[in-house]
Scaffold this active site. Structure first.
Site, PDB file in Angstrom:
ATOM      1  N   SER A   1       0.821  -1.210   0.000  1.00  0.00           N
ATOM      2  CA  SER A   1       0.000   0.000   0.000  1.00  0.00           C
ATOM      3  C   SER A   1       0.861   1.268   0.000  1.00  0.00           C
ATOM      4  CB  SER A   1      -0.954  -0.030   1.197  1.00  0.00           C
ATOM      5  OG  SER A   1      -1.963   0.945   1.072  1.00  0.00           O
TER       6      SER A   1
ATOM      7  N   LYS B   1      -0.606  -3.996  -3.676  1.00  0.00           N
ATOM      8  CA  LYS B   1      -1.924  -3.402  -3.420  1.00  0.00           C
ATOM      9  C   LYS B   1      -1.935  -2.026  -4.075  1.00  0.00           C
ATOM     10  CE  LYS B   1      -5.219  -2.129   0.198  1.00  0.00           C
ATOM     11  NZ  LYS B   1      -5.354  -0.705  -0.167  1.00  0.00           N
TER      12      LYS B   1
END
Length: 540
Positions: free
Chosen positions: A442, A467
């Site tokens: 992320s 991600k």
């Protein structure tokens, strides 16, 4: 409409005049409006009018009397022009029109007048018919909403609609997973029970499930508060960050992205890449990560049982939950033996999460290391599962004096660009290396991708988690919330890393330590299996 009227001249004029007036139309589908076309400047003392209220047998209104004064009159060409304008310009209204023309100048031609009026009536009827068709279409379209509008929306209905509108405005996929989002709303309001708050929450969750997006989810008030406390730096649980297994990892189950340093999970030997097979005897094969996160969290001192697969072995662990302080940054100085005074120290910074204090903590670590004559840095992002997107951008600005940090994209392409203008840069010149692994996810992937694509740092380790979606959190009026996938991101080189990850420039030696002390030992002992020299690390 028929007019059968004769006009008597006033005492001041012997010229006969003919007058007709008061043309009306009203349709029951609309409220009546009146438009007055004053085509002649009348003198109120010169003209008196009256009309009957009865209709003839053919339905035409008859005007039976009038008194016409000697004042100025309207010519027949003006009448025709005004009549044409009036016929084509008004629908579903009431017209009050007054015309007077001189009898002496124009001979009697009632047929032409009646013909004109018949044309007007026909045209007016066509316009009315068109409008009625439009009204019927509107009624047909709005019939979908008829039942809803006739209902008195309850407080529970309004909360559901608030959640629906949030998704409608913010969600990245404007096809809403190939469904009519408006139709879903109407069907849900008709068919889903929303008599209690729990039923409303169930209806919202059912709605979100149709998007088939595991990262877009509903948060009850307590869970929403828990999420907020997590981004502020503290959680009560076992200290695990988890994610979905990729296809390469095998079907089902949840994978450990990282274990918080010093937390119950790390002390029990759980590490990045381990698979959680069960939580309290409930299999995780079809369990969502947020459901799993809720099961892992709990009151301080309570216990949770985990079934963990680490490589080929499976182990059962009983962990006690505790408050895990998420101190985002740890740092230390590594002394390099046998080097000159100008190159004897490396500053090691371990960034474990992107909380609200992360960027400030990184700046403090850089300043502290510099005060001890450090002239090169290693930023360790291994097992950093992300956190707040803005913090990832701010930390990238610390290291970059210029360049794109990340592109934010939606279904139509790039919608926003984050870049560095140098105003927040404090460490743009020293050599920098970044360590990553499959627990890097992320926001930490945004940071790693920005530093790599701008050629600011070398990346070492293994491909990151992958991600590439960004979620925003929205608070609802009752204290609950929605985490919504609002965009995807691309690295400065326009690489979409979703389910792929950021690819490093090179691997790390086998069994490379994850803590600062172990990292420094690999530099200090050339005979160590994890040894990596400075030239190799900062070759860029």
């Amino acid at each position: 409409m028929e007019f059968l009227s004769s006009c008597a001249s006033s005492s001041s004029s012997s010229s006969p005049h003919f007058a007709f007036f008061n043309l009306h139309h009203q349709n029951s589908l609309t409220s009546r409006a009146t438009v007055k076309l004053q085509l002649l400047q009348w003198n109120s003392s010169a003209v008196g009018i009256g009309r009957s209220t009865s209709l003839s047998t053919d339905g035409r209104e008859r005007i039976w009397s009038c008194n016409c004064g000697p004042r100025r009159a309207l010519s027949l060409p003006q009448l025709r022009s005004s009549h044409s304008h009036m016929s084509s310009g008004f629908d579903l209204i009431s017209l009050n029109c007054q015309y007077v023309f001189k009898w002496r100048r124009y001979p009697v031609n009632f047929r032409r007048i009646r013909s004109s009026m018949e044309k007007f009536r026909q045209r007016f009827s066509v316009q009315v018919a068109r409008v009625m068709v439009c009204v019927m279409l509107v009624v047909s379209v709005s019939s979908t909403f008829g039942d809803t509008s006739s209902w008195a929306l309850t407080e529970e209905n309004l909360l559901f609609l608030e959640a629906w509108r949030t998704i409608d405005r913010a969600y990245i996929d404007k096809t809403f997973n190939g469904q009519s989002w408006f139709r879903y709303r109407e069907n849900a309001l008709r068919n889903e029970p929303m008599n209690t708050r729990e039923e409303t929450y169930t209806a919202i969750k059912k709605m979100l499930a149709t998007l088939d997006d595991p990262f877009t989810r509903f948060l009850e008030p307590e869970k929403f508060k828990s999420l907020q406390s997590g981004t502020q730096g503290a959680l009560t649980g076992v200290g695990l960050s988890i994610g979905y297994r990729t296809i390469a990892d095998g079907p089902g189950g949840l994978v450990v992205i990282s274990a918080a340093p010093g937390g119950p999970a790390e002390r029990a030997g759980i590490s990045s890449g381990d698979v959680i097979l069960a939580i309290d005897d409930t299999t995780t094969e079809s369990m969502g990560i947020y459901d799993a996160a809720e099961r892992l969290q709990g009151s301080e001192g309570s216990s949770v049982q985990l079934t963990i697969q680490s490589g080929p072995s499976v182990k059962h662990l009983d962990l006690v939950r505790e408050k895990v302080a998420l101190n985002p940054v740890k740092s230390r100085i590594c002394e390099l033996p046998g080097s000159g005074n100008d190159s004897s120290k490396i500053g090691y910074i371990k960034l474990t999460s992107f909380t609200q204090k992360a960027s400030g903590a990184v700046k403090e670590a850089i300043d502290s290391l510099r005060s001890n004559s450090v002239n090169a840095f290693v930023l360790d992002l291994r097992d950093n599962s992300g956190g707040l997107f803005p913090e990832g951008v701010e930390i990238a600005k610390i290291w970059l004096d210029k360049g794109v940090i990340v592109y934010i994209c939606d279904s139509r392409g790039v919608r926003d660009i984050y870049d560095s203008d140098g105003s927040n840069t404090i460490a743009a010149s020293e050599p920098l290396a970044v360590l990553v692994n499959k627990g890097t996810a992320s926001a930490s992937e945004i940071l790693a991708g920005a530093l790599k694509d701008n050629k600011r740092a070398m990346l070492f380790g293994e491909p990151t988690y992958g991600k590439g979606k960004i979620q925003s959190v929205f608070k609802l009026s009752d204290g609950s919330g929605l985490a919504v996938t609002v965009a995807r991101y691309e690295t400065p080189a326009h690489i979409d890393i979703d389910k792929v990850g950021v690819i490093p420039d090179g691997p790390l030696p086998a069994s490379f330590p994850k803590d600062g002390d172990g990292f420094c030992s690999c530099f200090e002992d050339p005979a160590s299996v994890c040894n990596i020299n400075r030239v190799q690390l900062f070759s860029r």
